[in-house]
Design an enzyme around this catalytic site. Structure first.
Site, PDB file in Angstrom:
ATOM      1  N   ASN A 169      10.256  -7.979   1.371  1.00 51.31           N
ATOM      2  CA  ASN A 169      10.718  -8.244   2.738  1.00 51.31           C
ATOM      3  C   ASN A 169       9.769  -9.263   3.381  1.00 51.31           C
ATOM      4  O   ASN A 169       9.181  -9.028   4.432  1.00 51.31           O
ATOM      5  CB  ASN A 169      10.797  -6.947   3.562  1.00 51.31           C
ATOM      6  N   HIS A 218       3.249 -13.108   4.857  1.00 51.84           N
ATOM      7  CA  HIS A 218       3.143 -13.132   3.393  1.00 51.84           C
ATOM      8  C   HIS A 218       3.088 -14.583   2.892  1.00 51.84           C
ATOM      9  O   HIS A 218       2.331 -14.899   1.978  1.00 51.84           O
ATOM     10  CB  HIS A 218       4.380 -12.489   2.744  1.00 51.84           C
ATOM     11  N   LYS A 273      -4.288  -8.211   8.769  1.00 53.21           N
ATOM     12  CA  LYS A 273      -3.495  -7.300   9.620  1.00 53.21           C
ATOM     13  C   LYS A 273      -3.736  -5.846   9.214  1.00 53.21           C
ATOM     14  O   LYS A 273      -3.842  -4.973  10.058  1.00 53.21           O
ATOM     15  CB  LYS A 273      -2.007  -7.653   9.478  1.00 53.21           C
ATOM     16  N   ASP A 274      -3.819  -5.604   7.900  1.00 58.80           N
ATOM     17  CA  ASP A 274      -4.118  -4.249   7.412  1.00 58.80           C
ATOM     18  C   ASP A 274      -5.621  -4.180   7.167  1.00 58.80           C
ATOM     19  O   ASP A 274      -6.088  -4.181   6.030  1.00 58.80           O
ATOM     20  CB  ASP A 274      -3.321  -3.973   6.134  1.00 58.80           C
ATOM     21  N   GLN A 279      -6.987  -1.315   5.101  1.00 60.02           N
ATOM     22  CA  GLN A 279      -6.596  -1.524   3.702  1.00 60.02           C
ATOM     23  C   GLN A 279      -7.512  -2.559   3.039  1.00 60.02           C
ATOM     24  O   GLN A 279      -7.951  -2.390   1.904  1.00 60.02           O
ATOM     25  CB  GLN A 279      -5.138  -1.982   3.636  1.00 60.02           C
ATOM     26  N   VAL A 290      -1.027 -13.414  10.955  1.00 59.70           N
ATOM     27  CA  VAL A 290      -0.046 -14.385  11.473  1.00 59.70           C
ATOM     28  C   VAL A 290       0.771 -13.664  12.547  1.00 59.70           C
ATOM     29  O   VAL A 290       1.262 -12.552  12.323  1.00 59.70           O
ATOM     30  CB  VAL A 290       0.868 -14.902  10.345  1.00 59.70           C
ATOM     31  N   SER A 324       5.132  -8.259  10.640  1.00 54.97           N
ATOM     32  CA  SER A 324       5.158  -7.068   9.787  1.00 54.97           C
ATOM     33  C   SER A 324       6.593  -6.819   9.360  1.00 54.97           C
ATOM     34  O   SER A 324       7.530  -7.060  10.138  1.00 54.97           O
ATOM     35  CB  SER A 324       4.659  -5.866  10.593  1.00 54.97           C
TER      36      SER A 324
HETATM   37  O1  PAF Z   1      -0.033  -4.410   1.999  1.00 57.24           O
HETATM   38  C1  PAF Z   1       0.902  -4.098   1.220  1.00 57.24           C
HETATM   39  O2  PAF Z   1       1.982  -4.687   1.247  1.00 57.24           O
HETATM   40  C2  PAF Z   1       0.686  -2.977   0.211  1.00 57.24           C
HETATM   41  O3  PAF Z   1      -0.101  -1.964   0.753  1.00 57.24           O
HETATM   42  C3  PAF Z   1       0.110  -3.470  -1.121  1.00 57.24           C
HETATM   43  C4  PAF Z   1      -1.280  -4.065  -0.965  1.00 57.24           C
HETATM   44  C5  PAF Z   1       1.047  -4.503  -1.734  1.00 57.24           C
HETATM   45  C6  PAF Z   1      -0.009  -2.299  -2.109  1.00 57.24           C
HETATM   46  O4  PAF Z   1       1.227  -1.704  -2.348  1.00 57.24           O
END
Ligand code: PAF
Length: 283
Positions: free
Chosen positions: A32, A37, A149-150, A153, A176, A185
């Protein structure tokens, strides 16, 4: 762009590239794809000789009752975008290719897994760390790209790579945003028209809190509470809004300057997250 769904098929192509000593960049995604991305892809293209993207909606990072089944799957559209931007290879495994039924190993970055988003989403970061670790073993990239953004993570992955001596360079790429400030997102697509109008308030609350700190206010608790009030008054249900040490995500202490403000809040049924990372000391 080559599209591969098996680990064996991917490894065949990778061994040819490695024989040519090409630098391999990797961008994992759940599909998506939006401009956030695509920014990762173009940064990767500037850095590596070959860019591999993955699309895999990873079941192990979704909790019971979360949006795994509803998560938007837009593969045709995603493939067009990746082709247009010049990604060399798309890895799109099925769940059975990635996970054995009798698997036993989970990667957990303990200090970071159970705070902030990890508190509200138990097991989420173990799922992320485990799948990213698997991807790193499958792809063995020289460099991998993740969005800021994450933020939590990103720290989980950086910590895992450091602790486990994984030979992959982690590059982080700035958030972004839409013109009105909303961080891009895949979940923004869940917002109704009315909610979409309110959504930029999350970034406004973060920006106001940052400004307060830059002006010298060090009463972090008051700043956090004011921000949560502002969000509630604008239709959000805040999960957390917290001023943290940018390196370890512990509550910020007076005198620390590498700060990140992390926020998560529900707007209707959609859970939005965002953050601002900054150095508070005026240079
Ligand atoms: O950030 C994401 O889209 C996901 O957490 C990732 C890093 C692809 C792992 O599934």
């Amino acid at each position: 762009m080559q599209i591969v769904s098996t680990i064996a098929g991917l490894r065949r192509i990778l061994s040819e590239w490695r024989a040519q000593q090409l630098r391999i960049g990797f961008v994992p995604t759940m599909g998506n794809l939006h401009d956030g991305h695509l920014r990762l892809m173009s940064v990767a293209k500037g850095d590596a000789d070959r860019v591999i993207a993955s699309i895999f909606v990873n079941p192990t990072q979704f909790g019971v009752g979360e949006d795994f089944s509803a998560y938007p799957r837009t593969e045709q559209d995603d493939q067009q975008k990746l082709m247009a931007i010049g990604v060399d290879l798309l890895f799109m495994p099925e769940v059975i290719e990635m996970y054995l039924a009798n698997r036993h190993t989970i990667i957990s970055v303990n200090a970071l897994a159970n705070i902030h988003c990890g508190l509200s989403r138990p097991g989420h970061f173990d799922g992320v760390a485990t799948v990213v670790n698997k991807f790193f073993n499958i792809v063995q990239p020289d460099v991998a790209f993740f969005g800021q953004k994450d933020y939590q993570q990103l720290l989980v992955i950086e910590t895992m790579v450091r602790d486990l001596n994984i030979p992959v360079d982690i590059k982080s790429v700035p958030i972004v945003r839409e013109i009105d400030g909303l961080a891009m997102s895949s979940r923004n697509g869940y917002l109704s028209v009315e909610e979409r109008k309110c959504a930029p308030m999350l970034y406004q609350a973060l920006s106001r809190a940052k400004d307060e700190i830059m002006w010298g206010n060090q009463n972090f608790e008051i700043i956090e509470n004011d921000a949560k009030e502002l969000l509630k008054n604008n239709g959000f249900l805040p999960d957390y809004f917290t001023i943290c040490n940018g390196e370890n995500l512990q509550p910020a202490q007076i005198g620390q300057h590498d700060l990140v403000i992390l926020a998560a809040a529900k707007l209707g049924r959609t859970r939005l997250i965002d953050n601002i990372h900054f150095i508070s000391k005026k240079q």
